[in-house]
Design a protein around this motif. Structure first.
Motif, PDB file in Angstrom:
ATOM      1  N   THR A 109       0.849  -1.193   0.000  1.00 44.66           N
ATOM      2  CA  THR A 109       0.000   0.000   0.000  1.00 44.66           C
ATOM      3  C   THR A 109       0.884   1.243   0.000  1.00 44.66           C
ATOM      4  OG1 THR A 109      -0.066   0.264   2.389  1.00 44.66           O
ATOM      5  CG2 THR A 109      -1.608  -1.309   1.432  1.00 44.66           C
ATOM      6  N   HIS A 110       0.252   2.396   0.070  1.00 47.80           N
ATOM      7  CA  HIS A 110       1.028   3.629   0.191  1.00 47.80           C
ATOM      8  C   HIS A 110       0.909   4.196   1.595  1.00 47.80           C
ATOM      9  CE1 HIS A 110      -3.007   5.094  -0.471  1.00 47.80           C
ATOM     10  NE2 HIS A 110      -2.637   6.285  -0.095  1.00 47.80           N
ATOM     11  N   LEU A 111       0.416   3.378   2.523  1.00 50.22           N
ATOM     12  CA  LEU A 111       0.235   3.823   3.901  1.00 50.22           C
ATOM     13  C   LEU A 111       1.469   3.488   4.731  1.00 50.22           C
ATOM     14  CD1 LEU A 111      -3.429   2.589   4.282  1.00 50.22           C
ATOM     15  CD2 LEU A 111      -2.651   4.945   4.083  1.00 50.22           C
TER      16      LEU A 111
ATOM     17  N   GLU B 120     -11.335   7.250   9.265  1.00 50.32           N
ATOM     18  CA  GLU B 120     -11.873   6.070   8.586  1.00 50.32           C
ATOM     19  C   GLU B 120     -13.301   5.834   9.066  1.00 50.32           C
ATOM     20  OE1 GLU B 120     -10.988   4.218   6.288  1.00 50.32           O
ATOM     21  OE2 GLU B 120     -11.754   2.189   6.528  1.00 50.32           O
TER      22      GLU B 120
ATOM     23  N   THR C 101      -5.992  -4.042  -0.409  1.00 51.86           N
ATOM     24  CA  THR C 101      -6.869  -3.539   0.642  1.00 51.86           C
ATOM     25  C   THR C 101      -7.644  -2.344   0.123  1.00 51.86           C
ATOM     26  OG1 THR C 101      -6.918  -2.450   2.799  1.00 51.86           O
ATOM     27  CG2 THR C 101      -4.889  -2.265   1.556  1.00 51.86           C
ATOM     28  N   ASP C 102      -8.854  -2.190   0.644  1.00 54.78           N
ATOM     29  CA  ASP C 102      -9.700  -1.085   0.193  1.00 54.78           C
ATOM     30  C   ASP C 102      -9.225   0.255   0.731  1.00 54.78           C
ATOM     31  OD1 ASP C 102     -11.225  -2.881  -1.118  1.00 54.78           O
ATOM     32  OD2 ASP C 102     -12.756  -3.048   0.436  1.00 54.78           O
ATOM     33  N   LEU C 103      -8.388   0.212   1.735  1.00 55.58           N
ATOM     34  CA  LEU C 103      -7.934   1.467   2.329  1.00 55.58           C
ATOM     35  C   LEU C 103      -6.921   2.177   1.452  1.00 55.58           C
ATOM     36  CD1 LEU C 103      -8.356   3.101   4.927  1.00 55.58           C
ATOM     37  CD2 LEU C 103      -6.276   2.031   5.791  1.00 55.58           C
ATOM     38  N   SER C 104      -6.248   1.443   0.617  1.00 55.91           N
ATOM     39  CA  SER C 104      -5.208   2.028  -0.222  1.00 55.91           C
ATOM     40  C   SER C 104      -5.570   1.763  -1.674  1.00 55.91           C
ATOM     41  CB  SER C 104      -3.861   1.386   0.122  1.00 55.91           C
ATOM     42  OG  SER C 104      -2.866   1.862  -0.728  1.00 55.91           O
TER      43      SER C 104
ATOM     44  N   ASP D  57      -8.635   7.463  -4.194  1.00 63.62           N
ATOM     45  CA  ASP D  57      -7.968   7.274  -2.909  1.00 63.62           C
ATOM     46  C   ASP D  57      -8.167   8.532  -2.063  1.00 63.62           C
ATOM     47  OD1 ASP D  57      -5.758   5.459  -1.506  1.00 63.62           O
ATOM     48  OD2 ASP D  57      -5.284   7.566  -1.160  1.00 63.62           O
ATOM     49  N   GLN D  58      -8.246   8.322  -0.758  1.00 65.96           N
ATOM     50  CA  GLN D  58      -8.566   9.467   0.100  1.00 65.96           C
ATOM     51  C   GLN D  58      -7.413  10.456   0.224  1.00 65.96           C
ATOM     52  OE1 GLN D  58      -9.334   8.141   4.080  1.00 65.96           O
ATOM     53  NE2 GLN D  58      -8.009   6.377   3.835  1.00 65.96           N
ATOM     54  N   THR D  59      -6.217  10.066  -0.203  1.00 69.11           N
ATOM     55  CA  THR D  59      -5.109  11.018  -0.185  1.00 69.11           C
ATOM     56  C   THR D  59      -4.923  11.698  -1.531  1.00 69.11           C
ATOM     57  OG1 THR D  59      -3.517   9.315  -0.794  1.00 69.11           O
ATOM     58  CG2 THR D  59      -3.893   9.638   1.542  1.00 69.11           C
TER      59      THR D  59
ATOM     60  N   THR E  64     -13.165   7.479   1.911  1.00 69.76           N
ATOM     61  CA  THR E  64     -12.689   6.237   2.512  1.00 69.76           C
ATOM     62  C   THR E  64     -13.354   5.009   1.914  1.00 69.76           C
ATOM     63  OG1 THR E  64     -14.337   6.520   4.234  1.00 69.76           O
ATOM     64  CG2 THR E  64     -12.109   7.292   4.714  1.00 69.76           C
ATOM     65  N   ASP E  65     -14.545   5.198   1.366  1.00 67.98           N
ATOM     66  CA  ASP E  65     -15.229   4.049   0.770  1.00 67.98           C
ATOM     67  C   ASP E  65     -15.039   3.987  -0.746  1.00 67.98           C
ATOM     68  OD1 ASP E  65     -16.616   6.324   0.407  1.00 67.98           O
ATOM     69  OD2 ASP E  65     -18.604   5.491   0.812  1.00 67.98           O
TER      70      ASP E  65
END
Lengths: 173, 427
Positions: free
Chosen positions: A81-83, A141, B160-163, B207-209, B229-230
């Motif tokens: 990821t980019h996190l 989130e 992952t859905d977060l990224s 993406d949220q960023t 986020t979704d």
């Protein structure tokens, strides 16, 4: 049905696996988690690497081993990821430790137990995920309760089948 | 007694085993495997520490730096993804290109017709574009045109859905650099976030960023499109405006210095109250690109402030082809074919001679060529009636079957003596 019901007499044994299995299965889980959503976007609903962490932690019944395995798999997940690195690492090592601790106490070869265990751990992973993002990273989130419960149920069911398949890779003592 | 003793001893052993603390088990395990475990732990800890702490510059030596472990993981995962992609594309291409060719001919004809229509439209728009360019030059307006792109296949996701990032099979060696825009023919996908030698990470617009300067085509409202986020995209901090309606197109504004202006981004899907600013609204945008099913993308590697030569060639080709298309629809507009003295085409494959209007049966002073040259006319002289001679082609050839008609026509007029003198040169 024998696939879903392994021999429960060996429930308290520490299961052993070939070292290649311990390396390749987590890598395959991460690979499919990264590749399959390209072809089947709904696969992103699953969390196969966490299921693999739970399985090996429960089977090996070693809290330290589960912690290390969870940390490694989680960091590899983060790297894709980019996190910041460590979000999934923290979650997975906590889950690995808890799963190994539970595996020392209860019969985890029963499909019903596995379903409840997977459901609980996936839901816990979601809660930890939101907590880490909100409290540590300051990322707002959203928490969709029903969505996460459904996700935990689906992952729990998939986990029962996955665990039964992985049982075939155990080494007989 | 012996049996009882053995039973007691066995049960006591089991009891000891079961009551043995976990720490004891671990201690025995560690004591048995102390050396290899110690080596593994030390090496692993050092590797992880190194990987987490060390940041190496990205392949394009930009200000962005990537952790070493990201390099390792991407280098480990991407070859497998490439192999799977290669095999999958091989199978699908074999099927599509050699087996599943039904309706291809009809589709080809349909596409040809569509291409002709597009050429006509492009030809019509070319003049507007040229005028637009002239006006932009007059206003010193900087416009970036896409001059070079690199096509890439999407080989993986973050999992992952977060990224919301994807990986493509092109990297530094293919000219990819960070912050380059990534598009498809449908619209904007995102931008390059990290570059590896043979792979690149693309940050999607949902993406949220992510942030993207956009403009609404009809209302000309500007805003910043962000991901949620979704995984949705929205424009926030918009003042309520009744002119904004669902379905309005959203394009890039070019203000972010990343994306060229005018690229389609999506359409307004819904207008909802802004959750953070009660007085504002948020526009939910439906992306023009299906971001969950990306296959091939284009990375814009070069832009320029003049119209690219390829685009100019396309326009000129379209104009020529448009003329051809029109000529096919209008037979009279065909260029004169190569014909011999007998009027038959020299080349058998050349089209037939164009249809010309027949020679007049009764020539008059309005007949082309009947008026004497201006040099022969005297100012103030009375107009003199003329004898009308039959028209002959300039090249001296006559059209078959038509030369005899005018000669009969010239015998009819009541010619005056002066008209006879004018007729002499023709005889």
């Amino acid at each position: 049905m024998s696939l879903l019901y392994p021999n429960s007499r060996r429930e308290m044994e520490e299961h052993r696996f070939h070292p290649l299995v311990l390396i390749l299965v987590p890598l395959l889980a991460i690979f499919f988690q990264a590749y399959l959503p390209l072809r089947f976007p709904s696969v992103g609903f699953l969390n196969v690497p966490v299921l693999v962490v739970i399985y090996f932690s429960v089977s090996r019944r070693s809290p330290i081993g589960g912690t290390l395995l969870g940390m490694i798999i989680g960091i590899i997940q983060d790297a894709l990821t980019h996190l910041p690195l460590g979000v999934n690492g923290i979650i997975d090592c906590i889950l690995g430790y808890l799963a190994a601790s539970i595996g020392l106490r209860i019969d985890v070869d029963n499909p019903g137990t596995r379903l409840i265990m997977n459901f609980t751990f996936i839901l816990l992973a979601s809660i930890l995920h939101v907590l880490i993002l909100r409290r540590l990273l300051g990322i707002h989130e959203q928490w969709y309760g029903l969505h996460e419960v459904v996700r935990a149920v689906v992952n729990g069911l998939i986990g029962v089948v996955l665990f039964a398949l992985l049982d075939r890779l155990r080494q007989r003592q | 007694m012996h049996n009882e003793c053995s039973l007691v001893s066995t049960s006591s052993e089991h009891g000891l085993l079961s009551s043995q603390p976990v720490a004891g088990l671990m201690e025995s395990f560690l004591s048995r495997n102390r050396n290899p475990l110690m080596l593994l732990a030390v090496v692993l800890a050092q590797l992880l520490g190194l990987a987490v702490q060390v940041r190496r510059p990205t392949a394009d030596n930009s200000s962005h730096q990537t952790r070493l472990i990201r390099y390792w993981v991407v280098s480990l995962i991407s070859p497998f993804e490439r192999v799977f992609l290669f095999v999958g594309h091989g199978v699908s291409h074999t099927w599509d290109d050699y087996v599943d060719l039904r309706h291809v001919r009809a589709q080809n004809q349909q596409l040809q017709a569509e291409l002709n229509r597009m050429r006509l439209e492009q030809s019509a728009l070319a003049e507007d574009a040229r005028q637009d360019i002239r006006l932009q030059k007059l206003l010193s307006f900087q416009q970036n045109y896409i001059s070079k792109t690199v096509a890439g296949h999407v080989i993986g996701t973050s999992g992952t859905d977060l990224s919301r990032v994807v990986y493509i099979d092109k990297g530094f060696d293919n000219g990819i650099r960070t912050d380059m825009p990534v598009i498809t023919p449908d619209g904007v996908v995102g931008k390059i976030r990290a570059v590896f030698p043979h792979t690149a990470q693309v940050l999607e617009i949902n993406d949220q960023t992510s942030g993207l300067g956009v403009i609404l085509t009809r209302t000309r409202l500007r805003g910043i499109l962000r991901g949620t986020t979704d995984g949705r995209t929205e424009i926030t901090d918009i003042l309520p405006d009744e002119r904004i309606q669902p379905g309005e197109q959203v394009i890039t504004s070019g203000g972010d210095q990343v994306y060229p202006s005018g690229l389609p981004v999506g359409v307004v899907e819904r207008i909802v109250p802004d959750p953070e600013q009660n007085s504002d609204v948020a526009l939910l945008i439906k992306p023009a690109v299906n971001l969950s099913r990306l296959d091939e993308v284009l990375v814009i590697t070069q832009t320029q402030d003049t119209v690219p030569s390829t685009m100019q060639q396309d326009v000129s080709t379209s104009e020529q082809r448009a003329a051809d298309v029109l000529a096919q629809r209008l037979p009279g507009a065909l260029p004169p074919p190569d014909v011999g003295p007998d009027g038959k085409p020299l080349n058998a494959n050349s089209p037939p001679p164009p249809v010309r209007p027949p020679a007049p049966l009764h020539p008059d002073r309005f007949t082309p060529g009947a008026t004497p040259p201006a040099d022969d006319l005297k100012p103030g002289a009375a107009y003199q009636k003329q004898m009308f001679a039959p028209q002959s082609p300039a090249n001296g050839t006559t059209q078959p079957g038509r030369a005899a008609q005018p000669s009969t026509a010239v015998s009819k007029p009541t010619a005056t003596p002066t008209s006879k003198t004018q007729q002499e040169p023709q005889n």
